[in-house]
Write a protein that holds these residues in place. Structure first.
Motif, PDB file in Angstrom:
ATOM      1  N   GLY A 124       0.808  -1.208   0.000  1.00 15.74           N
ATOM      2  CA  GLY A 124       0.000   0.000   0.000  1.00 15.74           C
ATOM      3  C   GLY A 124       0.840   1.256   0.000  1.00 15.74           C
ATOM      4  N   VAL A 125       0.150   2.400  -0.103  1.00 22.10           N
ATOM      5  CA  VAL A 125       0.831   3.694  -0.170  1.00 22.10           C
ATOM      6  C   VAL A 125       0.524   4.528   1.071  1.00 22.10           C
ATOM      7  CG1 VAL A 125       1.124   5.821  -1.493  1.00 22.10           C
ATOM      8  CG2 VAL A 125       0.790   3.659  -2.690  1.00 22.10           C
ATOM      9  N   SER A 126      -0.699   5.014   1.195  1.00 20.88           N
ATOM     10  CA  SER A 126      -1.040   5.868   2.336  1.00 20.88           C
ATOM     11  C   SER A 126      -1.285   5.048   3.600  1.00 20.88           C
ATOM     12  CB  SER A 126      -2.274   6.710   2.004  1.00 20.88           C
ATOM     13  OG  SER A 126      -3.371   5.879   1.677  1.00 20.88           O
ATOM     14  N   ASP A 127      -1.808   3.841   3.443  1.00 25.49           N
ATOM     15  CA  ASP A 127      -2.081   2.964   4.578  1.00 25.49           C
ATOM     16  C   ASP A 127      -1.214   1.708   4.427  1.00 25.49           C
ATOM     17  OD1 ASP A 127      -3.163   1.796   6.810  1.00 25.49           O
ATOM     18  OD2 ASP A 127      -4.982   1.090   5.803  1.00 25.49           O
ATOM     19  N   VAL A 128       0.039   1.830   4.819  1.00 23.53           N
ATOM     20  CA  VAL A 128       1.014   0.767   4.570  1.00 23.53           C
ATOM     21  C   VAL A 128       0.844  -0.391   5.554  1.00 23.53           C
ATOM     22  CG1 VAL A 128       3.470   0.210   4.461  1.00 23.53           C
ATOM     23  CG2 VAL A 128       2.655   2.417   3.630  1.00 23.53           C
ATOM     24  N   ASN A 129       0.792  -1.595   5.001  1.00 18.37           N
ATOM     25  CA  ASN A 129       0.686  -2.807   5.817  1.00 18.37           C
ATOM     26  C   ASN A 129       1.608  -3.866   5.219  1.00 18.37           C
ATOM     27  OD1 ASN A 129       0.026  -5.054   7.294  1.00 18.37           O
ATOM     28  ND2 ASN A 129      -2.116  -5.147   6.638  1.00 18.37           N
ATOM     29  N   TYR A 130       2.791  -4.054   5.824  1.00 16.43           N
ATOM     30  CA  TYR A 130       3.770  -4.965   5.248  1.00 16.43           C
ATOM     31  C   TYR A 130       3.396  -6.441   5.408  1.00 16.43           C
ATOM     32  CZ  TYR A 130       6.994  -1.393   3.727  1.00 16.43           C
ATOM     33  OH  TYR A 130       7.557  -0.347   3.051  1.00 16.43           O
ATOM     34  N   LYS A 131       2.282  -6.716   6.071  1.00 14.58           N
ATOM     35  CA  LYS A 131       1.765  -8.082   6.076  1.00 14.58           C
ATOM     36  C   LYS A 131       1.266  -8.467   4.684  1.00 14.58           C
ATOM     37  CE  LYS A 131       0.414  -8.195  10.956  1.00 14.58           C
ATOM     38  NZ  LYS A 131      -0.720  -8.354  11.913  1.00 14.58           N
ATOM     39  N   LEU A 132       1.023  -7.432   3.853  1.00 12.04           N
ATOM     40  CA  LEU A 132       0.565  -7.667   2.481  1.00 12.04           C
ATOM     41  C   LEU A 132       1.724  -7.804   1.500  1.00 12.04           C
ATOM     42  CD1 LEU A 132      -2.427  -5.123   2.319  1.00 12.04           C
ATOM     43  CD2 LEU A 132      -2.517  -7.604   2.680  1.00 12.04           C
ATOM     44  N   TYR A 133       2.947  -7.655   1.998  1.00  9.32           N
ATOM     45  CA  TYR A 133       4.116  -7.834   1.126  1.00  9.32           C
ATOM     46  C   TYR A 133       4.040  -9.236   0.512  1.00  9.32           C
ATOM     47  CZ  TYR A 133       8.936  -7.373  -0.482  1.00  9.32           C
ATOM     48  OH  TYR A 133      10.050  -7.281  -1.267  1.00  9.32           O
TER      49      TYR A 133
END
Length: 296
Positions: A202-211
């Protein structure tokens, strides 16, 4: 500002007009953008550029669905993205001569803009409070340049800002196209891929679990290598060793970008926005064209 122009309600023949933001030319090479726009169109990798004017451009609308953080991880779609990136990475320089990656030049420009903006007390206070000193940032970039240059990732034509909203998926025709070429230019192959993988979060709402998972990355990279080899008249068989090598290179660039995004100052320069955020978890209290802060 982006404006869509059409003559009837069916919106069959939309023309897009983009007006450049104030002072964006301090960081964006507009001549390079136009040149790469035309190069990509000539290789069927981008829309047609109809005309340019002093502070903007007019170009063809690409029909399809804008990707989001869910669509980008669907196998059918991410494989199309990998194939399209491989085709773009295979476009050779017009003059046939090797070109240098834009990354380090952009970083140098970026640091110069930061230094120049320190005359504004609000900017100076924000940097002193939120990020390391200018000297520390400059020395770290030099160290990174030395380390990352040793990876030996080839220099290719890159998009450099492949977040989801810059990818259009046409389901009916079975293809994807990349849009917005402000930061396009020669760069490290692994940088462009690593940058894209970071955008999964994501960009504005970053969640590195989605990497992307290692499984997804390896499948993506295998698809990429198949197309890249085909475009460059190489042996088509993709080995595990080749996938592993590219995977390691991509991880190093992606981790570098991720690390600096968490520090609040991300030197992933080609994909920047022109704003200074008071808090990395907020939208920011004000905007200054002189100081680009990276989007992730």
């Amino acid at each position: 500002m982006l404006i869509g122009c059409y003559t009837d309600e069916s919106m069959e023949d939309i023309i897009l007009v983009r007006v450049y933001g104030k002072k964006t030319e301090l960081f964006v090479d507009r001549e390079n953008e136009v040149r790469n726009f035309r190069i990509l169109h000539s290789h069927s990798c981008g829309p047609e550029l109809y005309c340019t004017f002093q502070n903007g451009i007019c170009y063809e609308f690409v029909k399809g669905t804008v990707l989001d953080k869910w669509l980008v991880r669907e196998p059918t779609i991410y494989r199309l993205v990998a194939m399209e990136m491989a085709r773009i990475h295979s476009i050779k320089p017009e003059n046939g001569h090797p070109v240098k990656p834009v990354l380090w030049k952009k970083l140098s420009t970026y640091l110069s803009l930061i230094n120049a903006s320190m005359i504004d007390s609000r900017v100076s206070e924000w940097f002193q409070r939120e990020v390391p000193s200018f000297d520390i940032i400059a020395s770290e970039i030099e160290a990174l340049k030395k380390q990352l240059s040793e990876i030996k990732s080839p220099a290719v034509l890159c998009h450099n800002d492949l977040l989801c909203k810059n990818i259009i998926y046409n389901k009916a025709k079975g293809f994807v196209k990349f849009i917005d070429y402000e930061y396009s230019g020669c760069n490290y192959q692994a940088y462009d891929i690593g940058n894209h993988f970071n955008e999964f979060a994501g960009v504005s709402d970053v969640n590195y679990k989605l990497y992307p998972s290692q499984e997804l990355q390896r499948d993506w990279l295998a698809t990429y290598l198949e197309t890249y080899k085909q475009c460059n008249s190489m042996e088509l068989t993709v080995t595990d060793l080749e996938v592993n090598k590219l995977y390691v290179q991509v991880c190093k660039y992606a981790l570098w970008q991720k690390r600096h995004s968490q520090n609040g100052l991300t030197p992933a320069v080609p994909g920047s926005s022109y704003a200074v955020a008071e808090d990395s978890q907020k939208q920011g209290l004000y905007q200054l064209c002189q100081v680009p802060v990276m989007q992730w």
